[in-house]
Structure formats: C-alpha cells, structure tokens
Design an enzyme around this catalytic site. Structure first.
Site, PDB file in Angstrom:
ATOM      1  N   HIS A 140       3.493  -2.260   3.311  1.00  0.00           N
ATOM      2  CA  HIS A 140       3.503  -0.873   2.838  1.00  0.00           C
ATOM      3  C   HIS A 140       4.831  -0.542   2.144  1.00  0.00           C
ATOM      4  CE1 HIS A 140       0.316  -0.864   5.879  1.00  0.00           C
ATOM      5  NE2 HIS A 140      -0.188   0.177   5.239  1.00  0.00           N
ATOM      6  N   ASP A 179       0.807  -1.218   0.000  1.00  0.00           N
ATOM      7  CA  ASP A 179       0.000   0.000   0.000  1.00  0.00           C
ATOM      8  C   ASP A 179       0.846   1.277   0.000  1.00  0.00           C
ATOM      9  OD1 ASP A 179      -2.156  -1.684   0.211  1.00  0.00           O
ATOM     10  OD2 ASP A 179      -3.083  -0.630   1.894  1.00  0.00           O
TER      11      ASP A 179
HETATM   12 ZN   LIG Z   1      -2.745   3.404   3.200  1.00  0.00          ZN
END
Ligand SMILES: [Zn+2]
Length: 398
Positions: free
Chosen positions: A193, A47
């Site tokens: 992430h 992400d």
């Molecule tokens: Zn996010």
C-alpha cells in the site's frame, strides 16, 4: 490453415533504424526473457494511492529497476494526477481500485460501474492508459459471474485480487520484509500500500524485499489484461546510432484500448464478435492456435506472445516468448508443418524463423526469403492448398 497471417492495421509503427541495426547484434530467436528468473516471476502491486508516499515508492522502484502495478483510487488520482503520469512514464502499470474505496458488494451494478469509470477517466486525464483490471476495495467481491464482476466486465474490466498480503499497513519494516520473503512463489501477486499512512515502513522494507527476492531467483513482472503475471521486458541493450538506408518494414501495432469487431459473413453490418484484447503498443495478429478451424486473436507485448483460443479478451490461453518482437522482429503465424494448428514465426532482417509449436525455443525452419529488411511485406499462406502455410512477400514498387 491460414490465409495471410499478418494483417497490417491502419496504425502502423515504423521501425526505427537504430532498432533494425540492433537486431544484428541480438541473440538468436527463441531467447527466453525469463531465463534469468529461475524461480519465476513476481508482481508487486501498490494500492490506495497516489499519495504523499508514492514518490518514495517510485524512487525506490527506479533505483532497483523494478516495474510494478499501481491500483489507484480515482479520488486520489484527481488530487495528484502528476504522480500517475510519472508512474506510467517510468514503466509502471496503472490499474483501478475504485473511486471512493467503498465496499463494492454493497453497491448496485450502476454504482459499481460509476466507481470504475470515474477512476478510468481520472487515469486517462492524468495521461496514462489504464490497465483494465479492477481490484475491489478490501478484496470484497461476490465471485465470477457475481454482481461486481458482471458490472466490471460490462465496462471492460476484469477483477484481480492478490495472492499474498503481508498487511503492510499495520506492520513494521522488518516484519513486512520477513513476511514477503517467506511467502514467495512463481506468479505471486503481492499486495502493498503506497496510499497508507504506514507506507514509510513498507518503503523502508522495499529494497530488502527486492534484493531478497532476486537472491531467491525471482524477477519482477507486470500484470496482463487478465490479471496474469507476465515476465519483464528483456534487458535493455544499448542501441547504436546509424543513418537511414531506405525503407524498412512495419509491424501491425495498435494504439489506445483496441476493440476487436469481427464479422462472420463476408459483408458489412453489425459485428458478430466484439471484445477488447490488448492495449496500446501491442502487436496484433490472428491465427488458428488450437486447430479447431477458427482463427482467434493474439497480441505480442514486449516480445511475449499472448494467444487466445476464443474470440474474447481475458487471460491468454498460451503465453511464451519467441523472438524479439519488442526489438523489431516481425511476428507472423501459419501452419508450417501441416498439422492443422497455426504456430508462430518471426522475420528478422529478412531471415524467416518459424516454430512448429506454441513455445519459444530454437526455430524449426530458418531461411532467407525476400528483402524484408528493405521493405518487402512478409505474408504467409497456403498457396497450393496442401495444408501447409509457406512464405510470400509483397514488394513495394515491384
Ligand atoms: Zn484499498
């Protein structure tokens, strides 16, 4: 019961000869792509990128041969579009994480749509085809039928979150690795992430996560349009070169983001059913998969069949691997045993392999009919009205 079970769309992808040659070398139909994943399939998702650490993530995934899904922020795509192009070229999926990373629950439906569509455009401008999945920032949404899902659906997007987050944006590499490897299960969607400033810790853990998951019997897949975890494509096989020998069959392959427009009356006019199902490169077909008398859509992607029981996009109702459609097998469908339900078949090098169930495995009916390997178009139908579909061919210049 089905009328002709294959429909050639205007966009047809000619098979390359090397693929046709390759088919002779492949195992029998029914070989299941997940056989080498005894514990199941996982999806790695990243992400908040693309960011400065994304190239290192892509390098690691390439070195390990692992596909992943990147939920990008549109504003970051506009800053680093080349990374989205690279990720797509390397076999990863690009999905939507909004444009600005605002909490979508606090926005109006119009504002949510704008977040999704600006990001959708940014991904396309970067040269990638977005997977129509929206992961709301912070995982905040108001559930199925709520404002966020409704706004997303109105622009063709489905909400997907994750099944496990090791909070990699706060943890060190050892902690991230241990947390992920302790929380694996089939169809897990793991949230990481690449867009975090802590990404170097996650990247340091990534090879050990991949190796550890493989040791536990998992392999890595991608997400489908409904957010389900789908198996990886079968292993690459070296394709021998061989000169052209003449005409070869074509598969009904779609391009772009296909929109299905169906009529209930044998006439022109406004579509009675309108939905998106599948994406560029998918083979499309339709049959009556559940025996309710209505034909519904299917796509075959990378050799995996995804069947719907309704005239709608979304998660598949039946998913299985049958044949090597990714390698040029022609998919067909019909009610081979007259039980009222249509089931899959493939034609490989002129040999028909038909199944009586919605599943991979050994063919229930195998025979040679026609010269499909030489350009005959296979066509199944209930020619004598006995309730069973049987083979046919249409021979060019016959
Ligand atoms: Zn996010």
């Amino acid at each position: 019961m089905s009328a002709p079970s294959i429909r050639i769309l205007p966009t047809m992808l000619p098979l390359t000869l090397t693929v046709v040659v390759l088919l002779a070398l492949l195992p029998a139909p029914g070989v299941n792509a997940v056989d080498h994943c005894p514990s199941g399939v996982l999806a790695l998702t990243f992400d908040d990128g693309p960011g400065e650490h994304t190239p290192a993530v892509l390098d690691t995934l390439a070195a390990e041969g692992v596909p992943a899904t990147f939920f990008v922020l549109g504003r970051n795509v506009d800053l680093r579009p080349w990374l989205v192009g690279r990720a797509a070229n390397e076999g990863h999926e690009i999905a939507n994480h909004s444009y600005t990373h605002r909490d979508l629950e606090e926005l109006s439906e119009d504002e949510i749509r704008e977040e999704v569509l600006r990001t959708d455009r940014a991904i396309r401008d970067a040269g990638a085809e977005p997977l129509p999945l929206l992961r709301p920032p912070y995982g905040h949404w108001d559930g199925p039928g709520g404002k966020v899902a409704t706004a997303a659906a109105s622009v063709g997007y489905t909400i997907v979150t994750w099944t496990y987050s090791p909070t990699d944006y706060l943890a060190d590499a050892d902690t991230i690795r241990a947390r992920v490897l302790d929380n694996l299960h089939p169809d897990a969607i793991i949230l990481l992430h690449d867009g975090s400033s802590n990404a170097p810790e996650m990247i340091a853990a990534l090879p050990a996560i991949i190796d550890g998951a493989r040791e536990q019997g998992y392999c890595f897949g991608l997400l489908d349009d409904g957010g389900g975890v789908v198996p990886p494509a079968p292993p690459e096989v070296e394709e021998p070169e061989r000169p052209d020998e003449g005409p070869h069959p074509a598969a009904p392959v779609v391009t772009g983001t296909p929109l299905w427009l169906l009529r209930d009356e044998p006439s022109g006019g406004v579509a009675d059913h309108r939905f998106r199902y599948g994406r560029s490169g998918d083979v499309v077909l339709r049959c009556d998969w559940n025996g309710d008398g209505r034909d519904t859509p299917a796509i075959v992607r990378d050799g995996t069949w995804h069947l719907r029981d309704r005239l709608a996009g979304g998660a598949a109702d039946h998913t299985f691997v049958y044949g090597r459609v990714d390698r040029g097998d022609l998919p067909i469908c019909g009610d081979w045993n007259g039980d009222g339900r249509d089931t899959p078949g493939i034609v490989r090098d002129g040999t028909w392999h038909l199944r009586d169930r919605l599943a991979g495995g050994a063919a229930d009916h195998t025979f040679v009919y026609g010269r499909v390997d030489r350009g005959d178009l296979p066509l199944a139908g209930d020619w004598n009205g006995d309730g069973r579909d049987t083979p046919g061919i249409v021979r060019p210049d016959g």
